[in-house]
Design an enzyme around this catalytic site. Structure first.
Site, PDB file in Angstrom:
ATOM      1  N   PRO A  42       0.823  -1.221   0.000  1.00 47.72           N
ATOM      2  CA  PRO A  42       0.000   0.000   0.000  1.00 47.72           C
ATOM      3  C   PRO A  42       0.857   1.273   0.000  1.00 47.72           C
ATOM      4  O   PRO A  42       0.369   2.340  -0.368  1.00 47.72           O
ATOM      5  CB  PRO A  42      -0.805  -0.102   1.301  1.00 47.72           C
ATOM      6  CG  PRO A  42      -0.719  -1.513   1.730  1.00 47.72           C
ATOM      7  CD  PRO A  42       0.570  -2.048   1.191  1.00 47.72           C
ATOM      8  N   GLU A  47       0.231  -7.535   8.968  1.00 49.64           N
ATOM      9  CA  GLU A  47       0.388  -6.073   9.027  1.00 49.64           C
ATOM     10  C   GLU A  47       1.533  -5.583   8.155  1.00 49.64           C
ATOM     11  O   GLU A  47       1.566  -4.425   7.745  1.00 49.64           O
ATOM     12  CB  GLU A  47       0.604  -5.614  10.471  1.00 49.64           C
ATOM     13  CG  GLU A  47      -0.666  -5.487  11.276  1.00 49.64           C
ATOM     14  CD  GLU A  47      -1.740  -4.675  10.565  1.00 49.64           C
ATOM     15  OE1 GLU A  47      -1.522  -3.474  10.362  1.00 49.64           O
ATOM     16  OE2 GLU A  47      -2.783  -5.248  10.204  1.00 49.64           O
ATOM     17  N   ARG A 106      -1.091  -9.714 -20.748  1.00 47.34           N
ATOM     18  CA  ARG A 106      -1.911  -9.467 -21.941  1.00 47.34           C
ATOM     19  C   ARG A 106      -1.198  -8.589 -22.968  1.00 47.34           C
ATOM     20  O   ARG A 106      -1.594  -8.551 -24.123  1.00 47.34           O
ATOM     21  CB  ARG A 106      -3.283  -8.892 -21.565  1.00 47.34           C
ATOM     22  CG  ARG A 106      -3.243  -7.538 -20.928  1.00 47.34           C
ATOM     23  CD  ARG A 106      -4.620  -7.068 -20.517  1.00 47.34           C
ATOM     24  NE  ARG A 106      -5.444  -6.725 -21.672  1.00 47.34           N
ATOM     25  CZ  ARG A 106      -5.283  -5.623 -22.422  1.00 47.34           C
ATOM     26  NH1 ARG A 106      -4.308  -4.783 -22.149  1.00 47.34           N
ATOM     27  NH2 ARG A 106      -6.060  -5.386 -23.435  1.00 47.34           N
TER      28      ARG A 106
HETATM   29  C1  9D3 Z   1      -5.300  -2.037   8.100  1.00 47.32           C
HETATM   30  C2  9D3 Z   1      -3.857  -2.405   7.992  1.00 47.32           C
HETATM   31  N1  9D3 Z   1      -3.049  -1.245   7.626  1.00 47.32           N
HETATM   32  C3  9D3 Z   1      -2.682  -0.510   8.856  1.00 47.32           C
HETATM   33  C4  9D3 Z   1      -2.563   0.935   8.581  1.00 47.32           C
HETATM   34  C5  9D3 Z   1      -1.830  -1.616   6.923  1.00 47.32           C
HETATM   35  C6  9D3 Z   1      -2.016  -2.618   5.834  1.00 47.32           C
HETATM   36  C7  9D3 Z   1      -1.234  -3.749   5.811  1.00 47.32           C
HETATM   37  C8  9D3 Z   1      -1.380  -4.681   4.797  1.00 47.32           C
HETATM   38  C9  9D3 Z   1      -2.943  -2.430   4.818  1.00 47.32           C
HETATM   39  C10 9D3 Z   1      -3.102  -3.379   3.808  1.00 47.32           C
HETATM   40  C11 9D3 Z   1      -2.320  -4.499   3.803  1.00 47.32           C
HETATM   41  C12 9D3 Z   1      -2.463  -5.513   2.707  1.00 47.32           C
HETATM   42  N2  9D3 Z   1      -2.416  -4.889   1.385  1.00 47.32           N
HETATM   43  C13 9D3 Z   1      -1.468  -5.169   0.497  1.00 47.32           C
HETATM   44  O1  9D3 Z   1      -0.616  -5.999   0.740  1.00 47.32           O
HETATM   45  C14 9D3 Z   1      -1.445  -4.436  -0.744  1.00 47.32           C
HETATM   46  C15 9D3 Z   1      -2.334  -3.432  -1.284  1.00 47.32           C
HETATM   47  C16 9D3 Z   1      -3.525  -2.839  -0.770  1.00 47.32           C
HETATM   48  O2  9D3 Z   1      -4.032  -3.134   0.318  1.00 47.32           O
HETATM   49  N3  9D3 Z   1      -4.143  -1.888  -1.544  1.00 47.32           N
HETATM   50  C17 9D3 Z   1      -3.663  -1.498  -2.753  1.00 47.32           C
HETATM   51  N4  9D3 Z   1      -2.561  -2.021  -3.266  1.00 47.32           N
HETATM   52  C18 9D3 Z   1      -1.912  -2.976  -2.521  1.00 47.32           C
HETATM   53  S1  9D3 Z   1      -0.487  -3.720  -2.979  1.00 47.32           S
HETATM   54  C19 9D3 Z   1      -0.414  -4.650  -1.627  1.00 47.32           C
END
Ligand code: 9D3
Length: 258
Positions: free
Chosen positions: A95, A122, A160
């Site tokens: 993220p 996390e 693709r």
């Molecule tokens: C609610 C948890 N968050 C605390 C602030 C951190 C968090 C950790 C792990 C939020 C999401 C994730 C899992 N997401 C991904 O691994 C992820 C992701 C996403 O959630 N949204 C957009 N692109 C991606 S790329 C990897």
């Protein structure tokens, strides 16, 4: 050489959707690329095959252990090097990453090899990033529960674009003048459904008129729904003319509610 994609993930079975179906499934089956999986759990040493633990400093959730990830990532990199790919891009789906767009996808489609790391929980022990130089890529501003779906999104978009992955009709459209605009409306049989007719211009079969109508529709929709796409795009004289007509008629509002 067909590009080689390596994915480090605790859930390789999730990728059956990507590898078994549609355009991406066929491309892999036809050998246009290969996809291999590395499960950090297979690189654990304890009886419980532990891949996560509680965060130092406290707080909610769990953190992925550095060692199983380090070993899995290293195994993927060593395998790629043996396959003749010496400097693959290493991508951590996160993220916190740079947002994926079509320009980045096109660039990745030119790579001989990619290593994708999908996280769970996390996050990952920060020391993994001291051991490996990872680029971080996000697919958008919403919260998912792991990196597997983003890794599949990235691979689907990349695969693709590989030569031979799309049929002729599709690949021609890819390069067509409507690139960078939203799609125009589509119709197929029957000509009349519950009193709803296919636009006359599409049935008349004048290819020039059809192309102009489609471009006009694409421009009107883009203006109404994604004006940001028009700002970043160089318009041809025809597009400028059509856009002028659309703006004067104010038909952007009606295209928005198509
Ligand atoms: C609610 C948890 N968050 C605390 C602030 C951190 C968090 C950790 C792990 C939020 C999401 C994730 C899992 N997401 C991904 O691994 C992820 C992701 C996403 O959630 N949204 C957009 N692109 C991606 S790329 C990897």
């Amino acid at each position: 050489m067909a590009p080689r994609y390596h994915v480090v993930t605790l859930f390789p079975a999730m990728f059956a959707g990507l590898t078994g179906y549609g355009v991406s499934g066929r491309a892999i089956r036809d050998g246009l690329c290969s996809v291999r999986f590395w499960d950090p759990r297979d690189f654990t040493r304890d009886n419980y095959r532990t891949v996560d633990d509680r965060p130092f400093g406290g707080g909610p959730g769990m953190v992925m252990l550095v060692e199983p990830l380090d070993l899995a990532l290293t195994a993927a990199r060593v395998t790629l090097r043996r396959q003749g790919v010496s400097a693959p891009r290493l991508i951590y789906l996160s993220p916190q990453g740079r947002r994926l767009d079509q320009a980045a996808v096109a660039e990745l489609a030119g790579a001989a090899g990619l290593v994708l790391l999908a996280g769970r929980y996390e996050g990952i022990d920060e020391r993994l990033f001291a051991r490996h130089c990872l680029e971080e890529v996000s697919i958008g501003d919403y919260v998912l529960s792991g990196g597997e779906l983003p890794a599949m999104v990235l691979l689907d978009a990349v695969i693709r674009l590989l030569p031979g992955a799309l049929g002729h009709a599709d690949s021609a459209r890819e390069d067509s003048f409507v690139d960078g605009l939203l799609d125009c409306p589509h119709y197929t049989r029957p000509e009349r459904y519950m009193g709803l007719e296919v636009p006359t211009v599409l049935r008349a079969g004048n290819h020039g008129e059809v192309a102009r109508w489609r471009l006009r529709q694409a421009l009107a929709r883009t203006l109404a729904r994604r004006p940001d796409l028009l700002e970043r795009r160089v318009l041809s004289p025809l597009e400028t003319e059509l856009l002028g007509e659309i703006r004067r008629e104010g038909d952007a509002a009606s295209a928005a509610s198509d």
